[in-house]
Design an enzyme around this catalytic site. Structure first.
Site, PDB file in Angstrom:
ATOM      1  NE  ARG A   1     -42.183 -69.441  34.739  1.00  0.00           N
ATOM      2  CZ  ARG A   1     -42.673 -70.208  33.846  1.00  0.00           C
ATOM      3  NH1 ARG A   1     -42.385 -69.930  32.589  1.00  0.00           N
ATOM      4  NH2 ARG A   1     -43.492 -71.110  34.143  1.00  0.00           N
ATOM      5  CB  VAL A   2     -46.922 -65.662  38.614  1.00  0.00           C
ATOM      6  CG1 VAL A   2     -46.900 -64.424  38.165  1.00  0.00           C
ATOM      7  CG2 VAL A   2     -47.549 -66.292  37.418  1.00  0.00           C
ATOM      8  CG  ASP A   3     -44.380 -71.039  37.520  1.00  0.00           C
ATOM      9  OD1 ASP A   3     -43.198 -70.082  37.564  1.00  0.00           O
ATOM     10  OD2 ASP A   3     -44.480 -71.505  36.463  1.00  0.00           O
ATOM     11  CG  ASP A   4     -42.935 -72.206  43.805  1.00  0.00           C
ATOM     12  OD1 ASP A   4     -42.979 -71.034  43.954  1.00  0.00           O
ATOM     13  OD2 ASP A   4     -43.970 -73.018  44.245  1.00  0.00           O
TER      14      ASP A   4
END
Ligand code: WT7
Length: 691
Positions: A560-563
């Site tokens: 994932r590149v998000d939180d």
């Protein structure tokens, strides 16, 4: 045509001359290769020759057709299902570009069908009535059951009739909070039969999480059971529901009916807490209803189910899937990614509380007329050999699980595996997170005796079904790569600015077009749907994952590149954990990041600032963790609490998670530039804490 078409063309030449594939049974394993991407593992000639897709060329041909003529490609497949009325002339319509108006995806619109009918009645009419649909294996070895397709239909119809009788109508919602009993898929199918939308809540969620979901989707009925055995523990499941329903009532929403299955092997009804007037025993009423029930015919685009998943911010998102496209997509992806044959015995270890259990325990396999196993217990109970005990008992041919289980069994040692035969196994599957090459090799060599291809399937709650996945007989695999996109999908990698990057590259994974199984909205919040998935890169569906593509066109998911963190294949929003922590009276502020974890893939690392004067203590640490268990569920409990006198923030007050991630992963010499912090000494204070 697309970038990927050029890649598949190059793939068709793999490995420098496709003809070689048939005689290379060799497995290039364990050799000290310069890089993972040169590590090719070939399906055996025996496997490929009987496979649905048996060569790269055949895939390229089918893939090309699915790109050139998606409507023709998918309508041909959809025609194999039963439609009361065929869809309108247009097979699909889509707008993924917010600049051109609202995002809208429709497949087989105007088609009238029913997914339960296609799962059960259609397969029975095809002569599969006496075939086993579900083998059920209980928590305790020796505890089991089974239902043929005809028996399953009868059970489903009784529940459908019951639900109709208590007033559940097409368009109503039913929340299902059940462990892996046969009653779980039965409940899902019964809702689908009468056109009601199901929303299954994983039975490991806390009462708070359950009530939050109930408040959002306002069900007419909640279906649960009184108790469940998990390993050596007994859990009073209904008490969690009781608390949740009380919570809902306080907020002004009352559920009138709680249908409770008496799970006798776990708990008797005498000791079950009960609310007369609201609670009803399943066994007292459902079996009295007729085992025949007319289906409610629905439009292809009518909702089938809601499933809540975590996002990077705020409350869980109600991912909404509709009927026709989801049906066609889950059935087709199941068939190809597992190279399904009618004689297969299929076991997916996922719980129906997650999307994997929706698409690949219930709908995908059963739509194909497959025999599926539903296992109630933990994969390492009573010991680490349980999975292979089950594989041998039922002669499982297709086994589908998550890397976290592979890693934990790998740690427990080969003896638990080799004491079982496992010779029935044909294809192994992996899902939930990237599978690291060493776990891949162990799965392949030890579990599959270097005989079974591994389908590492990349997909999401939102996608409904597999997106990037091996077709096991078609091409060589690379340990750790999900290989190539499924038919029709144009998977693209974009840079920060949203421009597609060609060839060997890494960036953000997006999808350029719609596919039948795509989610259609977030329940009650179409705006959030557009903002989260279609606005980051205009014109594309954004997955939230990073990805790279190697010289041979293979895709490698990098996380994932998000939180959002991925713990044992479960998606957890850092914001949810933070909000649970700050609800603790002694917590002033919290920041949560993921860190590499040997078994879980990612673990949860929480930085916690206490309110003025509160003392750091082991007791407080435990009660903070308990707050998270209570508010979300045990699976979201932080692995690590790091006391934080202060948190690193920019002058505008934004927490710099980059720095926290480095501290969590102990890469202390890579903290980077900290001069932009409002108070750079905060970092020193953090490092001075005992951790
Ligand atoms: C996220 C979706 C889809 C069912 C289970 C999880 C990660 C999932 C893979 C894979 C690399 C994977 C991604 C994705 N993920 N499968 N084979 N390789 N990453 O569903 O809870 O919606 O999570 O899981 O990060 O975005 P989910």
């Amino acid at each position: 045509s697309s970038d990927h078409l050029r890649h598949v063309d190059s793939m068709a030449r793999l490995p420098s001359g496709a003809g070689k594939i048939t005689h290379l049974n060799a497995v290039v394993l364990g050799e000290a290769l310069a890089s993972e991407e040169n590590d090719l593992v070939f399906p055996s000639p025996e496997f490929s020759s009987q496979a649905l897709v048996s060569s790269p060329e055949q895939y390229v041909k089918m893939y090309r057709k699915s790109i050139d003529d998606p409507a023709g490609f998918w309508s041909e497949i959809a025609s194999q299902f039963y439609w009361k009325k065929r869809w309108d002339t247009q097979v699909f319509s889509e707008n993924l570009d917010v600049r051109k108006g609202n995002v809208k995806i429709e497949w087989f619109k105007g088609g009238i069908t029913n997914i339960c009918y296609n799962t059960l009645d259609r397969n029975i009419q095809a002569g599969n009535g006496d075939k086993v649909a579900i083998f059920w294996e209980g928590n305790e070895p020796g505890q089991d059951g089974k239902l043929t397709y005809s028996e399953l239909l009868a059970k489903v119809c009784q529940l459908s009739n019951y639900l109709k009788n208590v007033g559940v109508r097409k368009g109503d919602t039913v929340v299902i909070y059940l462990p892996m009993l046969m009653e779980l898929p039965i409940s899902m199918l019964a809702c689908a039969r009468i056109g009601a939308m199901h929303s299954v809540v994983f039975a490991g969620f806390s009462s708070d999480s359950l009530s939050q979901r109930i408040m959002d989707c306002k069900p007419k009925v909640v279906i649960t059971c009184n108790g469940v055995r998990r390993g050596s523990k007994t859990l009073a499941l209904k008490e969690i529901v009781d608390t949740a329903l009380l919570e809902c009532a306080k907020s002004g929403f009352s559920v009138g009916l709680c249908l409770t299955y008496e799970n006798q092997s776990a708990m008797s009804r005498e000791v079950t807490k009960w609310l007369d007037g609201r609670d009803v025993w399943w066994q007292d009423f459902v079996p009295k209803f007729s085992s025949k029930c007319e289906v409610e015919w629905v439009d292809s685009e009518d909702p089938l189910f809601l499933l809540y998943t975590s996002g990077s911010t705020g409350k869980p998102k109600g991912v909404l899937h509709t009927t026709g496209g989801y049906m066609v997509y889950t059935a087709t992806t199941f068939k190809y990614a597992f190279d399904y044959k009618p004689s297969d015995i299929y076991w997916c270890t996922a719980d129906c509380g997650w999307i994997t259990g929706h698409s690949y325990v219930t709908y995908g396999p059963l739509l194909n007329g497959a025999t599926a196993i539903v296992y109630e217990g933990a994969p390492n109970y009573p010991d680490s050999g349980r999975c292979w005990d089950i594989v041998d008992k039922y002669k499982v041919t297709l086994f589908y699980t998550a890397p976290t289980l592979v890693r934990s069994l790998m740690r427990d040692g080969d003896e638990y595996v080799t004491r079982y035969s496992r010779k029935s196994l044909r294809v192994l599957g992996s899902v939930g997170e990237p599978i690291n090459p060493s776990a891949w090799r162990w799965y392949f060599n030890v579990i599959g005796d270097a005989r079974c291809p591994i389908s590492d399937t990349w997909w999401q709650t939102e996608t409904g079904g597999f997106m990037i996945t091996p077709l096991p007989g078609a091409w060589p695999q690379k340990p750790g790569s999900a290989t190539f996109p499924f038919f029709r999908l144009q998977a693209v990698i974009v840079d920060e600015k949203g421009s597609e990057i060609e060839g060997e590259c890494s960036g953000y994974l997006c999808i350029k077009n719609s596919w039948p199984g795509a989610f259609r909205t977030l329940y009650g919040d179409h705006e959030r749907y557009e903002t989260t998935y279609f606005k980051p890169f205009l014109g594309y569906y954004f997955s939230g994952d990073g990805c790279s593509r190697d010289k041979d066109g293979y895709y490698w998911l990098t996380g994932r590149v998000d939180d959002v963190i991925n713990v044992s294949g479960h998606r957890i929003g850092t914001a949810e954990v933070e909000s649970a922590l700050v609800s603790h009276p002694q917590c002033a502020e919290a920041a949560v990041v993921g860190f590499e974890h040997e078994v879980k893939g990612q673990g949860i690392y929480a930085f916690v600032t206490l309110v003025e004067g509160a003392p750091y203590s082991e007791e407080l640490r435990k009660s903070l963790i308990l707050a998270v268990r209570n508010q979300i569920g045990a699976f979201a409990a932080p692995d690590k609490i790091h006391w934080a006198p202060g948190l690193p923030k920019t002058r505008s007050g934004k927490i710099m998670r980059r720095i926290l991630r480095k501290i969590a992963s102990r890469q202390l010499d890579e903290l980077g530039d900290i001069s932009t912090l409002a108070d750079p000494t905060v970092v020193e204070q953090l490092l001075a804490m005992d951790f």
